[in-house]
Scaffold this motif. Structure first.
Motif, PDB file in Angstrom:
ATOM      1  N   LYS A  90       0.662  -0.920  -0.089  1.00  0.00           N
ATOM      2  CA  LYS A  90      -0.182   0.120  -0.027  1.00  0.00           C
ATOM      3  C   LYS A  90       1.065   1.088   0.004  1.00  0.00           C
ATOM      4  N   LEU A  91       2.317   1.300   0.914  1.00  0.00           N
ATOM      5  CA  LEU A  91       2.572   2.346   0.540  1.00  0.00           C
ATOM      6  C   LEU A  91       3.936   2.483  -0.443  1.00  0.00           C
ATOM      7  N   ALA A  92       3.794   1.306  -1.227  1.00  0.00           N
ATOM      8  CA  ALA A  92       4.415   0.984  -2.575  1.00  0.00           C
ATOM      9  C   ALA A  92       3.997   2.061  -3.230  1.00  0.00           C
ATOM     10  N   ALA A  93       2.775   2.120  -3.402  1.00  0.00           N
ATOM     11  CA  ALA A  93       1.920   3.269  -4.435  1.00  0.00           C
ATOM     12  C   ALA A  93       1.750   4.303  -4.282  1.00  0.00           C
ATOM     13  N   LEU A  94       1.835   4.882  -2.759  1.00  0.00           N
ATOM     14  CA  LEU A  94       2.231   6.145  -2.657  1.00  0.00           C
ATOM     15  C   LEU A  94       4.004   6.688  -3.002  1.00  0.00           C
ATOM     16  N   GLY A  95       4.299   5.624  -3.395  1.00  0.00           N
ATOM     17  CA  GLY A  95       5.984   5.924  -3.518  1.00  0.00           C
ATOM     18  C   GLY A  95       6.396   7.471  -3.877  1.00  0.00           C
ATOM     19  N   ASP A  96       5.164   8.207  -4.562  1.00  0.00           N
ATOM     20  CA  ASP A  96       5.857   9.659  -5.260  1.00  0.00           C
ATOM     21  C   ASP A  96       5.568  10.642  -3.652  1.00  0.00           C
ATOM     22  N   ARG A  97       5.444   9.834  -3.006  1.00  0.00           N
ATOM     23  CA  ARG A  97       5.377  10.595  -1.434  1.00  0.00           C
ATOM     24  C   ARG A  97       6.071  10.095  -0.913  1.00  0.00           C
ATOM     25  N   LEU A  98       7.531   9.567  -0.480  1.00  0.00           N
ATOM     26  CA  LEU A  98       8.073   9.175  -0.002  1.00  0.00           C
ATOM     27  C   LEU A  98       9.471   9.830  -0.654  1.00  0.00           C
ATOM     28  N   ALA A  99       9.908  10.195   0.985  1.00  0.00           N
ATOM     29  CA  ALA A  99      11.682   9.919   0.633  1.00  0.00           C
ATOM     30  C   ALA A  99      12.847   9.607   1.602  1.00  0.00           C
ATOM     31  N   VAL A 100      12.994   8.276   0.793  1.00  0.00           N
ATOM     32  CA  VAL A 100      13.449   7.282   1.430  1.00  0.00           C
ATOM     33  C   VAL A 100      15.298   8.239   2.038  1.00  0.00           C
ATOM     34  N   VAL A 101      15.719   8.230   3.246  1.00  0.00           N
ATOM     35  CA  VAL A 101      17.175   8.179   3.113  1.00  0.00           C
ATOM     36  C   VAL A 101      17.769   7.492   3.722  1.00  0.00           C
ATOM     37  N   ARG A 102      18.507   6.299   3.221  1.00  0.00           N
ATOM     38  CA  ARG A 102      19.132   5.630   2.880  1.00  0.00           C
ATOM     39  C   ARG A 102      20.403   5.148   3.809  1.00  0.00           C
ATOM     40  N   SER A 103      21.151   6.899   4.206  1.00  0.00           N
ATOM     41  CA  SER A 103      22.499   6.304   4.659  1.00  0.00           C
ATOM     42  C   SER A 103      22.644   6.494   6.405  1.00  0.00           C
ATOM     43  N   MET A 104      21.266   6.998   6.991  1.00  0.00           N
ATOM     44  CA  MET A 104      21.696   7.004   8.041  1.00  0.00           C
ATOM     45  C   MET A 104      23.062   6.732   8.668  1.00  0.00           C
ATOM     46  N   SER A 105      23.921   7.143   9.474  1.00  0.00           N
ATOM     47  CA  SER A 105      25.019   6.819   9.956  1.00  0.00           C
ATOM     48  C   SER A 105      24.727   7.257  11.478  1.00  0.00           C
ATOM     49  N   THR A 106      25.144   6.422  12.655  1.00  0.00           N
ATOM     50  CA  THR A 106      25.190   7.239  13.866  1.00  0.00           C
ATOM     51  C   THR A 106      25.975   6.684  14.539  1.00  0.00           C
ATOM     52  N   LYS A 107      26.144   6.342  15.883  1.00  0.00           N
ATOM     53  CA  LYS A 107      27.101   6.095  17.092  1.00  0.00           C
ATOM     54  C   LYS A 107      26.470   5.008  17.750  1.00  0.00           C
ATOM     55  N   GLU A 108      25.656   4.815  17.981  1.00  0.00           N
ATOM     56  CA  GLU A 108      24.759   4.400  19.268  1.00  0.00           C
ATOM     57  C   GLU A 108      24.713   3.335  19.357  1.00  0.00           C
ATOM     58  N   GLY A 109      24.375   2.102  19.570  1.00  0.00           N
ATOM     59  CA  GLY A 109      23.915   0.667  19.566  1.00  0.00           C
ATOM     60  C   GLY A 109      23.458   0.362  20.955  1.00  0.00           C
ATOM     61  N   ASP A 110      22.938   1.223  21.680  1.00  0.00           N
ATOM     62  CA  ASP A 110      21.824   0.742  22.730  1.00  0.00           C
ATOM     63  C   ASP A 110      20.566   1.853  22.985  1.00  0.00           C
ATOM     64  N   HIS A 111      19.564   0.424  23.440  1.00  0.00           N
ATOM     65  CA  HIS A 111      18.526   0.701  23.136  1.00  0.00           C
ATOM     66  C   HIS A 111      18.052   2.641  23.363  1.00  0.00           C
ATOM     67  N   GLY A 112      18.753   2.901  24.994  1.00  0.00           N
ATOM     68  CA  GLY A 112      18.695   4.310  25.545  1.00  0.00           C
ATOM     69  C   GLY A 112      19.195   4.906  25.261  1.00  0.00           C
ATOM     70  N   ARG A 113      19.900   4.825  24.715  1.00  0.00           N
ATOM     71  CA  ARG A 113      21.227   6.254  24.548  1.00  0.00           C
ATOM     72  C   ARG A 113      20.654   6.459  23.124  1.00  0.00           C
ATOM     73  N   ALA A 114      20.204   5.460  22.225  1.00  0.00           N
ATOM     74  CA  ALA A 114      20.006   6.097  20.705  1.00  0.00           C
ATOM     75  C   ALA A 114      19.030   6.609  20.608  1.00  0.00           C
ATOM     76  N   THR A 115      17.810   5.947  21.342  1.00  0.00           N
ATOM     77  CA  THR A 115      16.325   7.343  21.328  1.00  0.00           C
ATOM     78  C   THR A 115      16.818   8.559  22.059  1.00  0.00           C
ATOM     79  N   TYR A 116      17.639   8.341  23.348  1.00  0.00           N
ATOM     80  CA  TYR A 116      17.820  10.192  23.463  1.00  0.00           C
ATOM     81  C   TYR A 116      17.832  10.390  22.364  1.00  0.00           C
TER      82      TYR A 116
END
Length: 440
Positions: A89-115
């Motif tokens: 259903k989202l594929a049918a709305l692909g013209d509305r989506l901007a997918v940022v595929r290159s996120m890069s962060t350094k926190e793999g702990d749930h709490g710290r990454a969420t913060y």
């Protein structure tokens, strides 16, 4: 005293007239016209995928590679943009989506990454940083509105309490929390229980207390409180008064009605999905329609260390109809161009599949998705390697995403607020640069 009572009686009469007009259908037409008004303030709906979604199985698939697993990709309405087969259903709305595929962060702990992703920074000593919703609420709220400027549906705050609060902005920008801690994962709710979960608690008057009598009591409280606070100014007293005033506004029948989904077309409710996340997205549309600047809805269950592929498929069965219906519903009501929709979690999952057919925490290369108001859809930004382990093009950090969201909402991300330690803090860290490619 007589003058005050007369004024309240006049206001009640005006409210009654407004209700009778809305029944005639006039309010719906006015709301649609207001949505198309270029002067309308923008709103944001954050779809929070709690636990860290396997974005490699959602937005950035690796077909033909061992890390890709069994998930297949499908074409979308945007040429060249392909996403998971579990999101048709989202594929049918692909013209509305901007997918940022290159996120890069350094926190793999749930709490710290969420913060990190919710506040734009990591914990720093005594500074109590506000969550994104509170920052947006402060900038876009309507001072005269009865509804709160920030509503959070089914948040899972256990691992990072401070990532969900107003921080140094103060309690007036705290979220109204609905269905606190209730799981929105598939298969754990449904039917009438969802409506009960989405009901705002403790808004009814005591038995035997009429609305006019309650108004008189609140007026008396206001008089007493004004005298008390005049002699004792300070944050504590102001916060107390702010909380009472907000609660009183929320208790108005026309305000609580926003949280009552029973009047919605059953077919529309079915389209969103008869689960907490789906109905939470429907509630988000209702709140945006009424001018609430920031609404977040949580879909829990993405911590897929085991049985990742079945879990992702099941979760997509909840996410896909809810999100796609939200887009169409907002568009039909003239609200999509003024409403930013963001979908993210705290990090992604490892490209390498573990022995339990799961994926573990991974922050080096993952995706977020933006859509709606202020966003140029129909594209993917950035690129990861063929095995999904690293970003090869256009790396994006958390401050960049937050700056982009602010820009799309018409907020100056360089603006400063005074923190609880007297230090001015920018809305977004100075390292943040808007992702120009995705801005409309």
């Amino acid at each position: 005293m007589r003058t005050r009572l007369d004024r309240r009686e006049w206001l009640r009469a005006g409210a009654g007239a407004a209700v009778s007009v809305s029944v005639s259908g006039w309010f719906g037409r006015l709301a649609h016209a207001a949505g198309a008004d270029p002067a309308r303030k923008r709103s944001c709906v954050l779809l929070w995928l709690n636990g860290g979604p396997a974005t490699i199985d959602l937005w950035d698939l690796k077909p033909g590679h061992a890390n890709g697993g069994p998930s297949k990709e499908i074409a979308t309405a945007a040429p060249g943009l392909r996403i998971s087969e579990h999101l048709p259903k989202l594929a049918a709305l692909g013209d509305r989506l901007a997918v940022v595929r290159s996120m890069s962060t350094k926190e793999g702990d749930h709490g710290r990454a969420t913060y990190l992703i919710r506040t734009g920074t990591l914990p720093q000593g005594a500074i109590d940083f506000p969550t994104l919703g509170s920052l947006v609420a402060k900038e876009l709220r309507d001072e005269t509105a009865d509804l709160p400027p920030f509503v959070s549906v089914a948040p899972q705050r256990g691992l990072s309490q401070n990532a969900f609060g107003p921080g140094f902005l103060g309690p007036q920008y705290a979220p109204l929390i609905v269905a606190d801690g209730q799981s929105a994962a598939p298969g754990r709710n449904g039917g009438d229980s969802v409506d009960l979960q989405l009901k705002v608690q403790n808004l009814d008057h005591y038995s035997g207390v009429s609305n006019p009598r309650a108004d008189d009591r609140l007026a008396l409280l206001g008089d007493l409180e004004a005298d008390f606070l005049a002699a004792r100014p300070g944050t504590a007293g102001d916060s107390h008064r702010t909380a009472y005033q907000a609660a009183a506004r929320l208790m108005k029948p026309e305000t609580t009605k926003a949280f009552d989904l029973s009047g919605e077309n059953p077919a529309v409710r079915d389209a969103y999905g008869r689960n907490l996340f789906g109905q939470g997205c429907l509630l988000a549309r209702r709140l945006v329609e009424r001018g609430v600047p920031f609404v977040e809805v949580t879909l829990d269950g993405w911590d897929t260390h085991a049985n990742n592929f079945d879990s992702v498929k099941n979760l997509c069965g909840v996410l896909d109809p809810a999100w796609s219906t939200l887009v169409r519903d907002l568009k039909d009501r003239g609200l999509l161009d003024s409403t930013l929709i963001a979908c993210m979690g705290e990090f992604g999952r490892t490209p390498k599949i573990n022995p339990q057919k799961g994926r573990d925490h991974f922050s080096e290369a993952w995706s977020v998705v933006l859509a709606g108001g202020g966003i140029q859809g129909g594209q993917a930004v950035g690129r990861t390697s063929k095995d999904g382990t690293k970003v090869e093009e256009r790396p994006v950090g958390v401050p960049d995403v937050l700056a982009t969201m602010c820009k799309a909402l018409g907020i100056d991300h360089e603006k400063q607020n005074l923190s609880n330690v007297g230090r001015p803090i920018r809305i977004v860290d100075q390292a943040g640069k808007p992702i120009r490619e995705v801005l409309a």
